[in-house]
Write a protein that holds these residues in place. Sequence first.
Motif, PDB file in Angstrom:
ATOM      1  N   ALA A 199       8.317  -9.074  -0.932  1.00 55.28           N
ATOM      2  CA  ALA A 199       7.184  -8.141  -0.872  1.00 55.28           C
ATOM      3  C   ALA A 199       7.645  -6.731  -0.501  1.00 55.28           C
ATOM      4  CB  ALA A 199       6.140  -8.634   0.129  1.00 55.28           C
ATOM      5  N   ASP A 200       8.640  -6.624   0.386  1.00 55.93           N
ATOM      6  CA  ASP A 200       9.181  -5.313   0.770  1.00 55.93           C
ATOM      7  C   ASP A 200       9.830  -4.621  -0.429  1.00 55.93           C
ATOM      8  OD1 ASP A 200       8.645  -5.588   3.631  1.00 55.93           O
ATOM      9  OD2 ASP A 200      10.256  -7.066   3.628  1.00 55.93           O
ATOM     10  N   VAL A 201      10.509  -5.405  -1.255  1.00 60.04           N
ATOM     11  CA  VAL A 201      11.205  -4.856  -2.421  1.00 60.04           C
ATOM     12  C   VAL A 201      10.203  -4.449  -3.501  1.00 60.04           C
ATOM     13  CG1 VAL A 201      12.934  -5.310  -4.207  1.00 60.04           C
ATOM     14  CG2 VAL A 201      13.240  -6.263  -1.912  1.00 60.04           C
ATOM     15  N   MET A 202       9.269  -5.347  -3.802  1.00 55.09           N
ATOM     16  CA  MET A 202       8.283  -5.079  -4.852  1.00 55.09           C
ATOM     17  C   MET A 202       7.387  -3.897  -4.497  1.00 55.09           C
ATOM     18  SD  MET A 202       7.292  -5.971  -7.845  1.00 55.09           S
ATOM     19  CE  MET A 202       5.889  -5.608  -8.907  1.00 55.09           C
ATOM     20  N   GLU A 203       7.188  -3.671  -3.209  1.00 54.87           N
ATOM     21  CA  GLU A 203       6.300  -2.597  -2.759  1.00 54.87           C
ATOM     22  C   GLU A 203       6.778  -1.217  -3.201  1.00 54.87           C
ATOM     23  OE1 GLU A 203       3.503  -2.263   1.091  1.00 54.87           O
ATOM     24  OE2 GLU A 203       5.651  -2.407   1.529  1.00 54.87           O
ATOM     25  N   LEU A 204       8.069  -1.083  -3.491  1.00 58.25           N
ATOM     26  CA  LEU A 204       8.593   0.184  -3.988  1.00 58.25           C
ATOM     27  C   LEU A 204       8.206   0.434  -5.442  1.00 58.25           C
ATOM     28  CD1 LEU A 204      12.154   0.179  -2.417  1.00 58.25           C
ATOM     29  CD2 LEU A 204      10.444   1.974  -2.106  1.00 58.25           C
TER      30      LEU A 204
ATOM     31  N   ASN B 211       1.836  -1.902  -5.964  1.00 57.93           N
ATOM     32  CA  ASN B 211       1.039  -2.307  -4.810  1.00 57.93           C
ATOM     33  C   ASN B 211       1.149  -3.816  -4.614  1.00 57.93           C
ATOM     34  OD1 ASN B 211      -0.870  -2.518  -2.772  1.00 57.93           O
ATOM     35  ND2 ASN B 211      -2.614  -2.436  -4.174  1.00 57.93           N
ATOM     36  N   VAL B 212       1.478  -4.248  -3.404  1.00 60.34           N
ATOM     37  CA  VAL B 212       1.580  -5.691  -3.138  1.00 60.34           C
ATOM     38  C   VAL B 212       0.408  -6.204  -2.311  1.00 60.34           C
ATOM     39  CG1 VAL B 212       4.100  -5.730  -3.321  1.00 60.34           C
ATOM     40  CG2 VAL B 212       3.037  -5.340  -1.074  1.00 60.34           C
ATOM     41  N   MET B 213      -0.440  -5.288  -1.857  1.00 61.74           N
ATOM     42  CA  MET B 213      -1.616  -5.697  -1.082  1.00 61.74           C
ATOM     43  C   MET B 213      -2.830  -5.731  -2.005  1.00 61.74           C
ATOM     44  SD  MET B 213      -0.957  -3.792   2.570  1.00 61.74           S
ATOM     45  CE  MET B 213      -2.365  -4.589   3.334  1.00 61.74           C
ATOM     46  N   ILE B 214      -2.948  -6.838  -2.719  1.00 67.98           N
ATOM     47  CA  ILE B 214      -3.965  -7.000  -3.755  1.00 67.98           C
ATOM     48  C   ILE B 214      -4.923  -8.120  -3.366  1.00 67.98           C
ATOM     49  CG2 ILE B 214      -4.296  -7.624  -6.188  1.00 67.98           C
ATOM     50  CD1 ILE B 214      -1.640  -6.288  -6.776  1.00 67.98           C
ATOM     51  N   SER B 215      -6.188  -7.939  -3.689  1.00 64.96           N
ATOM     52  CA  SER B 215      -7.207  -8.915  -3.309  1.00 64.96           C
ATOM     53  C   SER B 215      -7.055 -10.221  -4.077  1.00 64.96           C
ATOM     54  CB  SER B 215      -8.604  -8.348  -3.565  1.00 64.96           C
ATOM     55  OG  SER B 215      -8.854  -8.258  -4.957  1.00 64.96           O
ATOM     56  N   GLU B 216      -7.664 -11.253  -3.523  1.00 65.88           N
ATOM     57  CA  GLU B 216      -7.628 -12.582  -4.139  1.00 65.88           C
ATOM     58  C   GLU B 216      -8.163 -12.551  -5.573  1.00 65.88           C
ATOM     59  OE1 GLU B 216     -10.123 -16.746  -3.527  1.00 65.88           O
ATOM     60  OE2 GLU B 216     -10.121 -15.226  -1.956  1.00 65.88           O
ATOM     61  N   ARG B 217      -9.310 -11.912  -5.774  1.00 62.19           N
ATOM     62  CA  ARG B 217      -9.903 -11.855  -7.116  1.00 62.19           C
ATOM     63  C   ARG B 217      -9.040 -11.065  -8.092  1.00 62.19           C
ATOM     64  NH1 ARG B 217     -16.501 -11.144  -6.521  1.00 62.19           N
ATOM     65  NH2 ARG B 217     -16.887 -13.155  -5.491  1.00 62.19           N
TER      66      ARG B 217
ATOM     67  N   GLY C 199      -0.170 -13.349 -16.834  1.00 58.04           N
ATOM     68  CA  GLY C 199       0.671 -14.499 -16.509  1.00 58.04           C
ATOM     69  C   GLY C 199       1.288 -14.523 -15.132  1.00 58.04           C
ATOM     70  N   GLY C 200       1.553 -13.354 -14.546  1.00 61.96           N
ATOM     71  CA  GLY C 200       2.224 -13.374 -13.253  1.00 61.96           C
ATOM     72  C   GLY C 200       1.940 -12.165 -12.393  1.00 61.96           C
ATOM     73  N   CYS C 201       2.284 -12.289 -11.120  1.00 63.59           N
ATOM     74  CA  CYS C 201       2.186 -11.173 -10.178  1.00 63.59           C
ATOM     75  C   CYS C 201       3.222 -11.401  -9.087  1.00 63.59           C
ATOM     76  CB  CYS C 201       0.782 -11.079  -9.570  1.00 63.59           C
ATOM     77  SG  CYS C 201       0.377 -12.461  -8.463  1.00 63.59           S
ATOM     78  N   ILE C 202       3.515 -10.346  -8.334  1.00 61.94           N
ATOM     79  CA  ILE C 202       4.418 -10.444  -7.181  1.00 61.94           C
ATOM     80  C   ILE C 202       3.747  -9.665  -6.057  1.00 61.94           C
ATOM     81  CG2 ILE C 202       6.737 -10.034  -6.277  1.00 61.94           C
ATOM     82  CD1 ILE C 202       7.669  -9.866  -9.262  1.00 61.94           C
ATOM     83  N   VAL C 203       3.090 -10.371  -5.149  1.00 62.34           N
ATOM     84  CA  VAL C 203       2.286  -9.718  -4.116  1.00 62.34           C
ATOM     85  C   VAL C 203       2.671 -10.224  -2.731  1.00 62.34           C
ATOM     86  CG1 VAL C 203       0.366  -9.444  -5.724  1.00 62.34           C
ATOM     87  CG2 VAL C 203       0.426 -11.437  -4.220  1.00 62.34           C
ATOM     88  N   TRP C 204       2.207  -9.504  -1.720  1.00 64.52           N
ATOM     89  CA  TRP C 204       2.392  -9.945  -0.333  1.00 64.52           C
ATOM     90  C   TRP C 204       1.259 -10.896   0.011  1.00 64.52           C
ATOM     91  CZ3 TRP C 204       0.151  -7.494   4.514  1.00 64.52           C
ATOM     92  CH2 TRP C 204       0.662  -8.124   5.663  1.00 64.52           C
ATOM     93  N   GLY C 205       1.626 -12.085   0.487  1.00 65.64           N
ATOM     94  CA  GLY C 205       0.609 -13.077   0.816  1.00 65.64           C
ATOM     95  C   GLY C 205       0.028 -12.917   2.203  1.00 65.64           C
ATOM     96  N   GLY C 206       0.657 -12.082   3.031  1.00 67.32           N
ATOM     97  CA  GLY C 206       0.278 -11.986   4.433  1.00 67.32           C
ATOM     98  C   GLY C 206      -1.129 -11.501   4.703  1.00 67.32           C
ATOM     99  N   HIS C 207      -1.667 -10.636   3.828  1.00 66.75           N
ATOM    100  CA  HIS C 207      -2.996 -10.078   4.088  1.00 66.75           C
ATOM    101  C   HIS C 207      -4.106 -10.882   3.419  1.00 66.75           C
ATOM    102  CE1 HIS C 207      -2.707  -8.649   0.010  1.00 66.75           C
ATOM    103  NE2 HIS C 207      -3.927  -8.165   0.064  1.00 66.75           N
ATOM    104  N   LEU C 208      -3.735 -11.910   2.649  1.00 65.72           N
ATOM    105  CA  LEU C 208      -4.725 -12.662   1.886  1.00 65.72           C
ATOM    106  C   LEU C 208      -5.418 -13.748   2.699  1.00 65.72           C
ATOM    107  CD1 LEU C 208      -2.734 -13.120  -1.440  1.00 65.72           C
ATOM    108  CD2 LEU C 208      -4.803 -11.739  -1.132  1.00 65.72           C
TER     109      LEU C 208
ATOM    110  N   ILE D  45       3.531  -6.250 -15.250  1.00 69.45           N
ATOM    111  CA  ILE D  45       3.169  -6.639 -13.881  1.00 69.45           C
ATOM    112  C   ILE D  45       3.112  -5.408 -12.984  1.00 69.45           C
ATOM    113  CG2 ILE D  45       3.953  -7.913 -11.841  1.00 69.45           C
ATOM    114  CD1 ILE D  45       5.138 -10.016 -13.807  1.00 69.45           C
ATOM    115  N   ILE D  46       4.114  -4.532 -13.106  1.00 68.31           N
ATOM    116  CA  ILE D  46       4.133  -3.297 -12.311  1.00 68.31           C
ATOM    117  C   ILE D  46       2.868  -2.474 -12.574  1.00 68.31           C
ATOM    118  CG2 ILE D  46       5.258  -1.041 -12.065  1.00 68.31           C
ATOM    119  CD1 ILE D  46       7.940  -2.449 -12.477  1.00 68.31           C
ATOM    120  N   LYS D  47       2.517  -2.307 -13.841  1.00 66.99           N
ATOM    121  CA  LYS D  47       1.335  -1.520 -14.208  1.00 66.99           C
ATOM    122  C   LYS D  47       0.063  -2.159 -13.663  1.00 66.99           C
ATOM    123  CE  LYS D  47      -0.992   0.640 -18.159  1.00 66.99           C
ATOM    124  NZ  LYS D  47      -0.969   0.830 -19.640  1.00 66.99           N
ATOM    125  N   ALA D  48      -0.042  -3.483 -13.794  1.00 67.18           N
ATOM    126  CA  ALA D  48      -1.229  -4.197 -13.311  1.00 67.18           C
ATOM    127  C   ALA D  48      -1.373  -4.073 -11.798  1.00 67.18           C
ATOM    128  CB  ALA D  48      -1.148  -5.666 -13.714  1.00 67.18           C
ATOM    129  N   GLN D  49      -0.239  -3.895 -11.107  1.00 66.97           N
ATOM    130  CA  GLN D  49      -0.263  -3.757  -9.652  1.00 66.97           C
ATOM    131  C   GLN D  49      -0.238  -2.290  -9.211  1.00 66.97           C
ATOM    132  OE1 GLN D  49       2.117  -7.990  -8.965  1.00 66.97           O
ATOM    133  NE2 GLN D  49       2.397  -6.381  -7.446  1.00 66.97           N
TER     134      GLN D  49
END
Length: 421
Positions: free
Chosen positions: A129-134, A137-143, A153-162, A321-325
């Motif tokens: 999550a620290d790497v992808m954050e550069l 955005n890795v703080m994305i809502s559940e929906r 098909g995929g995402c790379i997010v931080w699970g800590g805030h979910l 994925i980057i664009k979607a995030q």
Amino acid sequence: MNPAVNTKHHLEAIKAIQNKLLGKKLTYREVFNLMNEISHKRLSDILTTYFVAASFKEGFSTEELVYLTRAMVETGTKLNFKGIVADKHSTGGVAGTRTTMIIVPIIAAAGFKIPKTSSRAITTPAGTADVMELLGNVMISERKIESIVNDIGGCIVWGGHLGIAPADDIIIKIEEPLSFESFDKVIVSIMAKKVAASTNHLILDIPVGKTMKIRHFEDAEKVAKKFRMIGKHFDMEVITDISETFEPAGRGVGPYLEAKDVLEVLEQKKDRPLKLEAKALRLAGKLLTICFKDAHINKSGEEEARRILSERIALKKFKEIIKAQGGDDQVTSDNFKTKAHKKEVLPKKNGTIKEINNYNLNSVAKILGAPEDKYAGIYLLKKVDEKVEKKEPLLLFYSQDRYRIKEAEVTLQNMPIYEID
């Protein structure tokens, strides 16, 4: 006591901790109540620490591991996906091996869902999550996660805030200052988050070595067996990849440097870290094999993974994925610039690198400021079995704080990263 605390449940949670300290097995009710109290922050850090310590000392029975996994899932948020849902995880311990960010776009490009909820750094200078954050955005809502994954098909997010397995995140914070997790805790932590994300096909990377979290192959086999056992309880096919690990697969250690390694592999740059690519392809190939099998698709997982990467289909998917995030999908390894100061470090003698001390590597990278300073870290110019000469750089220090670079240089004298013969 907080008025929101149910006195009966609170006392039962304390009793469960006492029972664990005495070496007794816990029932599902005890485990659920304990996880519920922890997840809602109704249990003090001191009491939670007692539970962590007892767990490290006594371990858990098979039933307790299943109970803990289920309780962590039931007391948190769940992501809902249908069909084949793949994922990859590593038991960790080695820095600079960011295979996840290569595997996710490969699996997604092959047509399977892979909602990757990653952690921040626990014992290393960077988490995924620290790497992808550069890059996004890795703080994305559940929906939003469900929308992205169903769309591309995929995402790379931080699970800590979910709020996925929230008790686990609280326990991780308790463990962090001591830089350790018990094997059983690692298993539960990983499996609870996979179950909560609807995962039904999982590849587990288990690096083994004297500076890894798991040091012996015998322990790795036991851990792998427990993972597969828990997977069966939750209708999840779990395959493992146990490998002896002496050094990082990539060359960069720290968020920015690891992100650059990932981009170079996806772009198929000539000077890309080939060991990182090979490891990512091996894991992606194994994961695709079980996905293809259950999807009744007659393809070789390894060959398809290699094709998707070499034809830069994975790169295209990663940009999606980057664009979607919310990131810049025009980013490349060339235009992705550091904001840190750089310092070359020379060897004290000529010779051949016999060993890399991963503990010291992690420690020095943290002194440089990683992961809080996203651009801080270490770039390894030399790896095991390579020859070095006094006049050529051995590694590069990066930090936005010049004082930290000086501090790292002093630390390196007492905590050498390389053993040179």
